[in-house]
Structures are given as structure tokens and as C-alpha cells.
Design a protein around this motif. Structure first.
Motif, PDB file in Angstrom:
ATOM      1  N   ASN A   1       0.834  -1.204   0.000  1.00 27.20           N
ATOM      2  CA  ASN A   1       0.000   0.000   0.000  1.00 27.20           C
ATOM      3  C   ASN A   1       0.868   1.254   0.000  1.00 27.20           C
ATOM      4  N   HIS A   2       1.978   1.168   0.725  1.00 26.06           N
ATOM      5  CA  HIS A   2       2.920   2.301   0.760  1.00 26.06           C
ATOM      6  C   HIS A   2       3.495   2.548  -0.643  1.00 26.06           C
TER       7      HIS A   2
ATOM      8  N   SER B   1      12.418   1.767   2.325  1.00 22.61           N
ATOM      9  CA  SER B   1      11.108   1.197   2.645  1.00 22.61           C
ATOM     10  C   SER B   1      11.209  -0.312   2.927  1.00 22.61           C
ATOM     11  N   LEU B   2      12.078  -1.025   2.199  1.00 25.16           N
ATOM     12  CA  LEU B   2      12.246  -2.466   2.471  1.00 25.16           C
ATOM     13  C   LEU B   2      12.776  -2.692   3.878  1.00 25.16           C
ATOM     14  N   ARG B   3      13.753  -1.860   4.253  1.00 27.56           N
ATOM     15  CA  ARG B   3      14.389  -2.009   5.569  1.00 27.56           C
ATOM     16  C   ARG B   3      13.355  -1.861   6.683  1.00 27.56           C
ATOM     17  N   LYS B   4      12.441  -0.902   6.506  1.00 26.97           N
ATOM     18  CA  LYS B   4      11.443  -0.673   7.556  1.00 26.97           C
ATOM     19  C   LYS B   4      10.473  -1.851   7.648  1.00 26.97           C
TER      20      LYS B   4
ATOM     21  N   PHE C   1       6.269  -0.900  14.280  1.00 28.01           N
ATOM     22  CA  PHE C   1       6.331   0.559  14.400  1.00 28.01           C
ATOM     23  C   PHE C   1       5.860   1.200  13.101  1.00 28.01           C
ATOM     24  N   GLU C   2       5.232   2.379  13.208  1.00 26.86           N
ATOM     25  CA  GLU C   2       4.907   3.133  11.992  1.00 26.86           C
ATOM     26  C   GLU C   2       6.223   3.487  11.301  1.00 26.86           C
ATOM     27  N   TYR C   3       6.183   3.615   9.965  1.00 27.59           N
ATOM     28  CA  TYR C   3       7.434   3.851   9.238  1.00 27.59           C
ATOM     29  C   TYR C   3       8.104   5.174   9.633  1.00 27.59           C
TER      30      TYR C   3
ATOM     31  N   ASP D   1       7.996   6.414  12.764  1.00 22.65           N
ATOM     32  CA  ASP D   1       8.257   6.427  14.209  1.00 22.65           C
ATOM     33  C   ASP D   1       9.774   6.581  14.446  1.00 22.65           C
ATOM     34  N   PRO D   2      10.173   7.492  15.368  1.00 26.36           N
ATOM     35  CA  PRO D   2      11.616   7.679  15.613  1.00 26.36           C
ATOM     36  C   PRO D   2      12.317   6.391  16.078  1.00 26.36           C
ATOM     37  N   VAL D   3      11.595   5.493  16.769  1.00 19.10           N
ATOM     38  CA  VAL D   3      12.237   4.240  17.211  1.00 19.10           C
ATOM     39  C   VAL D   3      12.658   3.401  16.001  1.00 19.10           C
ATOM     40  N   MET D   4      11.816   3.440  14.953  1.00 16.65           N
ATOM     41  CA  MET D   4      12.150   2.712  13.723  1.00 16.65           C
ATOM     42  C   MET D   4      13.507   3.202  13.179  1.00 16.65           C
ATOM     43  N   GLU D   5      13.688   4.515  13.221  1.00 17.83           N
ATOM     44  CA  GLU D   5      14.936   5.115  12.737  1.00 17.83           C
ATOM     45  C   GLU D   5      16.125   4.602  13.572  1.00 17.83           C
ATOM     46  N   ILE D   6      15.933   4.593  14.896  1.00 15.92           N
ATOM     47  CA  ILE D   6      17.016   4.142  15.788  1.00 15.92           C
ATOM     48  C   ILE D   6      17.383   2.695  15.464  1.00 15.92           C
ATOM     49  N   ILE D   7      16.352   1.853  15.272  1.00 18.23           N
ATOM     50  CA  ILE D   7      16.636   0.426  15.023  1.00 18.23           C
ATOM     51  C   ILE D   7      17.352   0.237  13.684  1.00 18.23           C
ATOM     52  N   THR D   8      16.822   0.867  12.636  1.00 16.28           N
ATOM     53  CA  THR D   8      17.416   0.600  11.315  1.00 16.28           C
ATOM     54  C   THR D   8      18.822   1.206  11.202  1.00 16.28           C
ATOM     55  N   GLU D   9      19.044   2.346  11.837  1.00 16.49           N
ATOM     56  CA  GLU D   9      20.378   2.947  11.766  1.00 16.49           C
ATOM     57  C   GLU D   9      21.395   2.150  12.580  1.00 16.49           C
TER      58      GLU D   9
END
Ligand code: HEM
Length: 490
Positions: A167-168, A181-184, A199-201, A203-211
Motif C-alpha cells: 500500500n505504501h 522502505s524495504l528495511r522498515k 512501528f509506523e514507518y 516512528d523515531p524508534v524505527m529510525e534508531i533500530i534501522t540505523e
């Protein structure tokens, strides 16, 4: 008398200088000799320069350079020097099976490194060995199996997340940043399995995890380890500090699991671990171990992003496969939700995925192993504590097995009746004792993702962006460069 004193002190000075010079010379000779001295009956191989060894010669593609050296020194098992250590590298599938499978326990260690210890405090799974690793790996296999990995529950989690991703893609309107987008999406699948949470794409926590993947992956990439540290010392240290922040986020999620824990209704990996912590007698079930274990799985799980990314690149570059696979999806899956049960009747999609694994090896040199005792391999003696690499890229490009190995050709995995042929010469998840713990999750993610995306969309290149098979120099694993693409509903 004065003359005699002057003469004696001149003699002393001269002797001091002389002794200094001799000492320095002796040290240099010692270093030189110890540099060239190898363990007895050790596999042949290059020594390179003192201290650095062959690192300066490895270039952007160490796996290819090491493969050329293997042709020269020994196509099966070769040695080389790096830092203070003599390494060995396994070059063909026979030596890999012999070492990692048949003598798997002897090769199941990980090299000791102060960097790993700084990050993990000796906890987690990926970087530990010995008794802790044995106990925790056994638990990991049990917990993931109990959660239904490879069966319905996993299929459901994956389908749900890739539906959000699809959908995204559709709502993006313009071109899509593929890797981000795949990483999230992939991170959310792992988070669901581990912590029952997505987590929503944005969401700051998503950023922390993927980075956070950079922290571990840059350290995992041992060959460039030394260079990364020196060339980017400040950034690497900043990433180390991020490590603490990240572990705190995980610790908070674990605390909330503990408050709501119900032994009769264990919903995710963290619940299974808490159960062991509270009611069983294992040695290593502690809060700290759980934090690091969860972190290791999250970071290792992000690898699937890279495989999916390469798959999309191949679909965009070799468009004929999209049409063929879309037709197969229409015939076999139709309007149903894709699950692993469909794959037996889908040779085209399976051979496409197997060719992506072969042609774009992600862990080209595998994670490093370490011998846990003195071992004999292919007639050579390899002492305890020798670090070991595996040239997975070479196996995937072995011309004895693969005709025109550099060509992307999924058809090579079909027999004369059009049936899919699984190959024991394709080992993206390595093999033996330390084989990837998340293999079943990764295989399900890849199958369901492509079944869903190719079935629904025609994928097109973004006109503005050149697309190549070159890898991203910033990635620790062999990853595509960031790229964009567009989708159109079929
Ligand atoms: C296409 C995706 C993936 C590939 C190609 C891949 C590949 C690998 C490789 C080559 C290793 C090293 C094996 C060795 O040391 O000999 C490894 C280890 C590992 N992988 Fe994966 N992996 C993938 C996805 C995943 C996923 C989704 C998870 C979990 C959610 C995961 C968890 C792990 C863990 C925990 C280890 C360490 C095992 C140990 O040290 O005992 N991986 N993986």
C-alpha cells in the motif's frame, strides 16, 4: 686524568648508541622473522606487508582478490596474514563442508576482538562462542520453532507487513526509495517475531533500530575493521555511544513484557526468554543477555533487506522475468494469500530467488569463525584460535559448477522438465553449526514478498536514476546502492 675521563665518557656514549642500535636491529630482525614464520604444516598463502598483511591489497572486492590468490596458492584452503594473526580461508564447497559441517564443532568459535567485547560485554549470540553460544543457540532454535517459524504464524506476520508495504508503494505516487522502505518493513517483521510489536514507518524508534545496523555491521566486516576504525574513528565512536541508547530502548520493551508476562500465553521471543529466566535453570538467561540477543537478531534480520533489494534490481534490469513469474503467480496463487505451501508449484519464482542468492551473494566472505582446538584439515595442521573465513562468493561463482557464472540466469535452476532444482552449491546462509539462525524467516520473507509484489505490480526503473549491479561501498554486507523505482498495478 681529565683526558682519560673524556675518553671513557666518549666510549660510553658510543657504546650506548651502539647498544641502542643493536637492540633496535634485533627487534626488527625478530619482528621480520616472526612475521614470516608460519605455524608448521599450515596452508600456503601470501603474507603481505608487516602488521597490515594483505589488507592494503584487498580493494573494494576482497572476495574476488582472495579468490584470485586461491587460484595461485591453493584452491581449497589457503592462509593469509592480517594484523598479528595468520588466517585461513575455505575456498571450495568440499573444504567448507568438511570444516563447517563435518568438523563443525572445531570450527564453531568466533575470533576474539576487543571491539566486539566493548559492544556486547560478552553477551548475545552472533559474537559469542563456547558454552554460552551452545546454550543460547539451542534456546533460539527452540523458541523460533515454537513460535511457528516457517508455518502459518510467520506467514501471517509477513503477509500483514508486506501488505502495508504494498500500500505504501502504491500510495507513494512518485518513485519509491527501495532500500529505505524495504528495511522498515523487514525490521517490523523481526520486531513482531521478537517483541510482538511493529512501528509506523515514521516512528523515531524505527529510525534508531534501522540505523543501528551500522554499529554491528561495520564491526562484523572484519577485513575492513582496521581501516574503518582509523579512517572514521570519530563516527565509529559516536556509533558505539548509540549502542547504549539502542539497548535502552530494547530494555524498556523487555520491562513491559515482564510486567505483563503470562506463562500460559507466550506470544513472542522475549516471552520465551523470560520464561527461561524465571522458571528454568540455564546459566546465561539474564536481562543483559536478552537485550543483546534481541539486538543481534534485529540487526542480523535486516540482512533480508539486502536480498530483497537485489531481487528488485534484477527484476528491473532483466524485465522478462517479471512477466514469467507474474503468469505463474496468477496460475498458482490467484486471489489467495501467498504462503510457503505454494512454492512447490512455483519453479520460476523459486529459481529466480535462488539465482538472486547465487549471483548477488550478500555475505561474500561469511562471518569469521575461529578454531576451538588444534585441527587437521585437508592434510594441513591448523592451530587452536586460528580465524577462519569462508569464500561464499567463490562457491557461487565456481566455473566448474556454473556455466557463465557472471550471467544472471534463473533458468539454470530448472531441469529438463521445468522443475526447480535445489543446489547444494548455493550457501547464502552458510552451513553447519553456525548456519544462519533466521534462515527460515528469511526464506519465507523472500518468497512471500516477491509473490505479493510481482503478482500485484509491474515494476519499472526510475528514469532519472542509472541502475547497476555495483554494490554500495558504504554497506558492510554486499548491498545494492540506494535506488528508486516506480510501480503500476497489473
Ligand atoms: C537473506 C537473508 C539472510 C542472509 C543471507 C543471512 C546470512 C547469514 C550468514 C552468512 C550468517 C553467518 C553464518 C556463519 O557464521 O557461518 C548468518 C548468521 C546469523 N543470522 Fe542470518 N541471514 C539472513 C537473515 C537473517 C534473519 C532474518 C535473521 C533473524 C531474524 C538472521 C539471524 C542470524 C543470526 C542470529 C546469526 C548468527 C548465528 C550464530 O552465530 O550462531 N539472519 N546469517
Amino acid at each position: 686524568f681529565q683526558q682519560l675521563t673524556m675518553l671513557t665518557s666518549a666510549l660510553h656514549c658510543w657504546m650506548d648508541d651502539y647498544i641502542c642500535l643493536i637492540t633496535v636491529l634485533l627487534i626488527l630482525i625478530y619482528l621480520w622473522l616472526s612475521w614470516y614464520r608460519k605455524p608448521k604444516n599450515f596452508p600456503p598463502g601470501p603474507r603481505g606487508l608487516p602488521i597490515l598483511g594483505i589488507v592494503p591489497y584487498l580493494g573494494k572486492h576482497p572476495e574476488k582478490v582472495l579468490s584470485k590468490l586461491a587460484d595461485k596458492y591453493n584452491p581449497s584452503v589457503m592462509s593469509f596474514r592480517m594484523g598479528r594473526m595468520d588466517w585461513i580461508i575455505l575456498n571450495d564447497i568440499e573444504a567448507i563442508n568438511q570444516a563447517l559441517v563435518k568438523q563443525g564443532e572445531d570450527f564453531s568459535g568466533r575470533p576474539k576482538s576487543p571491539l566486539f567485547d566493548m559492544l556486547t560485554n560478552g553477551c548475545g549470540l552472533v559474537f559469542v562462542d563456547g558454552e554460552r553460544w551452545k546454550e543460547q543457540r539451542k534456546f533460539g532454535i527452540m523458541a523460533l520453532r515454537s513460535l511457528g517459524m516457517g508455518k502459518r504464524i510467520l506467514d501471517e506476520i509477513i503477509n500483514k507487513e508486506f501488505e502495508v508495504l504494498a500500500n505504501h508503494f502504491e500510495s507513494s505516487g512518485s518513485s519509491i526509495d527501495a532500500m529505505t522502505s524495504l528495511r522498515k518493513a523487514v525490521t517490523n517483521i523481526t520486531c513482531e517475531v521478537l517483541m510482538g510489536k511493529r512501528f509506523e514507518y515514521n516512528d523515531p524508534v524505527m529510525e534508531i533500530i534501522t540505523e543501528h545496523r551500522f554499529v554491528l555491521l561495520s564491526i562484523m566486516d572484519l577485513l575492513h575493521n582496521i581501516l574503518v576504525l582509523f579512517s572514521n574513528f570519530k563516527k565509529t565512536m559516536a556509533r558505539f555511544r548509540e549502542n547504549t541508547k539502542f539497548l535502552q530502548s530494547i530494555a524498556e520493551i523487555i520491562e513491559s513484557h515482564k510486567r505483563n508476562f503470562d506463562q500460559n500465553n507466550k506470544k513472542d521471543f522475549v516471552d520465551y526468554f523470560i520464561d527461561e529466566m524465571l522458571y528454568k535453570e540455564g546459566n546465561y538467561f539474564t536481562d543483559e543477555q536478552l537485550c543483546h540477543y534481541t539486538r543481534d537478531l534485529l540487526v542480523a534480520g535486516i540482512n533480508t533487506t539486502t536480498a530483497l533489494g537485489w531481487g528488485i534490481v534484477c527484476l528491473l534490469l532483466y524485465r522478462g522475468h517479471q512477466t514469467k513469474i507474474a503468469k505463474e503467480i496468477q496460475q498458482v496463487i490467484g486471489d489467495e494469500t501467498p504462503t510457503l505451501h505454494h512454492q512447490d508449484r512455483m519453479p520460476h519464482l523459486r529459481s529466480f530467488i535462488q539465482e538472486v542468492h547465487r549471483c548477488r551473494s550478500i555475505a561474500t566472505l561469511n562471518l569469521p569463525h575461529r578454531t576451538t582446538r588444534d585441527v587437521r584439515l585437508n592434510g594441513y595442521d591448523i592451530p587452536k584460535n586460528t580465524p577462519v573465513l569462508t569464500n561464499i562468493w567463490r562457491v557461487h561463482n565456481d566455473p566448474r559448477v556454473w556455466k557463465d557464472p557472471h550471467k544472471f540466469n534463473p533458468g539454470r535452476h530448472l531441469d529438463s522438465n521445468g522443475k526447480f532444482v535445489h543446489s547444494a552449491h548455493i550457501i547464502p546462509f552458510a552451513c553447519g553449526y553456525r548456519r544462519c539462525l533466521g534462515e527460515r524467516i528469511a526464506r519465507a520473507e523472500m518468497f512471500i514478498f516477491f509473490a505479493k509484489i510481482i503478482g500485484r505490480f509491474e515494476l519499472n526503473k526510475d528514469d532519472g536514476e542509472p541502475l547497476t549491479l555495483d554494490n554500495d561501498p558504504a554497506g558492510a554486507v554486499n548491498s545494492p546502492k540506494p535506488f528508486r523505482f516506480t510501480v503500476r498495478r497489473r
